[in-house]
Design an enzyme around this catalytic site. Structure first.
Site, PDB file in Angstrom:
ATOM      1  N   GLY A   1       0.812  -1.211   0.000  1.00 47.26           N
ATOM      2  CA  GLY A   1       0.000   0.000   0.000  1.00 47.26           C
ATOM      3  C   GLY A   1       0.842   1.255   0.000  1.00 47.26           C
ATOM      4  O   GLY A   1       1.910   1.315  -0.603  1.00 47.26           O
ATOM      5  N   SER A   2       0.379   2.273   0.736  1.00 43.00           N
ATOM      6  CA  SER A   2       1.005   3.591   0.748  1.00 43.00           C
ATOM      7  C   SER A   2       2.494   3.538   1.044  1.00 43.00           C
ATOM      8  O   SER A   2       3.304   4.127   0.332  1.00 43.00           O
ATOM      9  CB  SER A   2       0.306   4.488   1.779  1.00 43.00           C
ATOM     10  OG  SER A   2       0.987   5.715   1.915  1.00 43.00           O
ATOM     11  N   GLN A   3       2.876   2.824   2.104  1.00 48.36           N
ATOM     12  CA  GLN A   3       4.294   2.700   2.450  1.00 48.36           C
ATOM     13  C   GLN A   3       4.957   1.525   1.730  1.00 48.36           C
ATOM     14  O   GLN A   3       6.113   1.616   1.313  1.00 48.36           O
ATOM     15  CB  GLN A   3       4.459   2.531   3.958  1.00 48.36           C
ATOM     16  CG  GLN A   3       4.277   3.802   4.766  1.00 48.36           C
ATOM     17  CD  GLN A   3       5.417   4.792   4.599  1.00 48.36           C
ATOM     18  OE1 GLN A   3       6.565   4.409   4.425  1.00 48.36           O
ATOM     19  NE2 GLN A   3       5.097   6.069   4.657  1.00 48.36           N
TER      20      GLN A   3
ATOM     21  N   HIS B   1       5.363   1.794  12.264  1.00 45.76           N
ATOM     22  CA  HIS B   1       4.643   2.482  13.345  1.00 45.76           C
ATOM     23  C   HIS B   1       4.592   1.510  14.513  1.00 45.76           C
ATOM     24  O   HIS B   1       4.405   0.308  14.321  1.00 45.76           O
ATOM     25  CB  HIS B   1       3.240   2.865  12.888  1.00 45.76           C
ATOM     26  CG  HIS B   1       2.408   3.543  13.925  1.00 45.76           C
ATOM     27  ND1 HIS B   1       2.926   4.446  14.824  1.00 45.76           N
ATOM     28  CD2 HIS B   1       1.081   3.450  14.217  1.00 45.76           C
ATOM     29  CE1 HIS B   1       1.951   4.889  15.616  1.00 45.76           C
ATOM     30  NE2 HIS B   1       0.829   4.286  15.263  1.00 45.76           N
TER      31      HIS B   1
ATOM     32  N   GLU C   1     -12.772  31.117   4.205  1.00 45.85           N
ATOM     33  CA  GLU C   1     -11.980  31.683   5.301  1.00 45.85           C
ATOM     34  C   GLU C   1     -11.536  30.639   6.326  1.00 45.85           C
ATOM     35  O   GLU C   1     -10.474  30.789   6.930  1.00 45.85           O
ATOM     36  CB  GLU C   1     -12.780  32.784   6.009  1.00 45.85           C
ATOM     37  CG  GLU C   1     -13.109  33.967   5.132  1.00 45.85           C
ATOM     38  CD  GLU C   1     -11.872  34.621   4.513  1.00 45.85           C
ATOM     39  OE1 GLU C   1     -10.802  34.607   5.161  1.00 45.85           O
ATOM     40  OE2 GLU C   1     -11.972  35.115   3.382  1.00 45.85           O
TER      41      GLU C   1
ATOM     42  N   SER D   1      -0.204  39.484   6.496  1.00 52.73           N
ATOM     43  CA  SER D   1      -0.304  40.922   6.757  1.00 52.73           C
ATOM     44  C   SER D   1      -0.057  41.225   8.236  1.00 52.73           C
ATOM     45  O   SER D   1      -0.183  40.350   9.104  1.00 52.73           O
ATOM     46  CB  SER D   1      -1.699  41.427   6.368  1.00 52.73           C
ATOM     47  OG  SER D   1      -2.674  40.910   7.270  1.00 52.73           O
TER      48      SER D   1
END
Length: 334
Positions: A27-29, A109, A228, A253
Site C-alpha cells: 500500500g502507501s508505504q 509504526h 476563510e 499581513s
C-alpha cells in the site's frame, strides 16, 4: 538533549545485501519500501492479496506477490506495512507461526508492538524504521537522489547488530540521506497518536468545523465561511511547512499577525491544554489503544457511524461545490 541523528556514513548497506526482505502489504508505504530496497540492491519479496488493486500495482512494478505465510518463511527481515487494525490477527495467525530464530521484524509504526498486540518469540528481534512522510514522497525523493527523514528504534530481543541492520534498512530506503533520528517505540507511538488527535486530524478538523458553524449561524454565506475557515488553511500550513511560525507571521499581513498574537490564546486556552494532557494520559496509559482495539473487534460500529455522520457535515457539501470552481485543485471525492 538534542536527538541523535544518523546519516549515510553511519550505516552499512552490506549488512542486508545478502538478506531477503519480505514486505507485507503493497500500500502507501509498502510500494515505496519495496522499490527503494530493490533499487538499493536488496532482494525483496512482496506479500499482497490476489485480486486487489495493490496486488496488480505490485505486478506492474515488476514484483510477483506471494502469500503472507510464504513471505515470512522466505524473509530474513519482515516488514509489516499492513493497516494497524488488522495487524494483530495477521501476526497471530500468519506471521508468528512462520517465524524462526534469527529473523528481524521491522515496523513503520509502533502501535501494535507498544500496546502488546505482538507476541515476539525468542530469538526474533523487532525494530522500528518509520519514514516521516507518505510513501509517494519516500519514493519520489529516493528517485531524485534525496530522502525522507526516518525514526529508528529497537525493541524486544534486540542487539547492537539489530540496530545496525535496521539502520542499514533505513539507508536502503533513503532515510540516511536526510537523517535518521533515534527514538523508542513508546516515544514514536505516543507522539504520533497525540499529534493526530490533538492537532493534525482531531484538533484541526474540530477547529475548522466550529469556525465554519459560527460564521454560518451568524448569518454569513457558507461559501465565504468555507473560504476563510478551510480553503485558506492550506496557505498557512504551507508557510508553516517551509519556515515555521515565524515565516508564516513574516508572510501574512500585519493585521493577521496582530490578530494571531492577541486572539489565538483565547481559542487555545489553559482549559484546552488541560484537555490535551488528558488525551496524552489516555494514550500513555493504553486507554485509547484498548478502546480502538475493542472497537475493531466489534467490527467498528461506532467508528463507521461517526464516519457517515461527518461526511454529511454542511462544510463538506459547500466545499464540494466550491472546489469545482477552482480548476487548479485536483479535487477528490470519497
Amino acid at each position: 538533549m538534542p536527538a541523535k541523528i544518523y546519516y549515510d556514513g553511519d550505516a552499512d548497506l552490506n549488512l542486508i545485501k545478502d538478506k531477503t526482505i519480505a514486505i507485507l502489504g503493497y500500500g502507501s508505504q509498502g510500494h515505496a519500501h519495496a522499490q527503494n530496497l530493490r533499487d538499493s540492491g536488496v532482494k525483496v519479496v512482496v506479500a499482497e492479496l490476489p485480486g486487489t488493486p495493490n496486488f496488480q500495482l505490485a505486478v506492474s512494478h515488476g514484483f510477483q506477490p506471494i502469500g503472507t505465510e510464504e513471505a515470512v518463511r522466505q524473509g530474513d527481515i519482515i516488514t509489516i506495512l499492513i493497516p494497524d487494525e488488522i495487524q494483530p490477527e495477521v501476526f497471530r495467525t500468519q506471521i508468528r507461526p512462520n517465524l524462526s530464530a534469527g529473523k528481524l521484524i521491522i515496523c513503520s509504526h509502533g502501535f501494535n508492538y507498544h500496546y502488546g498486540q505482538f507476541e515476539i518469540p525468542p530469538g526474533v528481534a523487532i525494530a522500528l524504521v518509520a519514514p516521516k512522510g507518505p510513501g509517494h514522497l519516500l519514493r519520489s525523493e529516493f528517485v531524485r537522489g534525496a530522502g525522507v527523514p526516518c525514526l529508528i528504534a529497537v525493541g524486544e530481543n534486540a542487539t547492537e547488530e539489530t540496530f545496525k541492520m535496521a539502520l542499514a534498512y533505513a539507508k536502503a530506503i533513503g532515510g540516511t540521506r536526510a537523517g535518521v533520528i533515534e527514538t523508542t517505540f513508546a516515544e514514536e507511538t505516543e507522539t504520533d497518536l497525540f499529534g493526530e488527535q490533538v492537532v493534525l486530524c482531531g484538533g484541526v478538523s474540530a477547529l475548522v468545523k466550529a469556525a465554519f458553524e459560527v460564521l454560518v449561524e451568524a448569518g454569513y454565506q457558507p461559501e465565504l465561511a468555507y473560504f476563510e475557515c478551510m480553503h485558506e488553511l492550506k496557505l498557512i500550513v504551507d508557510l508553516f511547512y517551509q519556515g515555521g511560525l515565524n515565516y508564516m507571521r513574516y508572510s501574512v499581513s500585519n493585521t493577521a499577525e496582530y490578530g494571531d498574537y492577541t486572539r489565538g490564546s483565547r481559542i487555545i486556552t489553559e482549559e484546552t491544554k488541560k484537555e490535551m494532557w488528558k488525551i496524552l494520559d489516555e494514550i500513555r496509559s493504553g486507554q485509547f489503544a484498548r478502546e480502538w482495539i475493542l472497537e475493531n473487534k466489534a467490527n467498528a460500529p461506532a467508528f463507521k457511524a461517526m464516519r457517515r455522520r461527518e461526511r454529511q457535515h454542511p462544510i463538506e457539501e459547500v466545499g464540494r461545490r466550491l472546489r469545482k470552481m477552482m480548476s487548479w485543485i485536483d479535487a477528490k471525492e470519497v
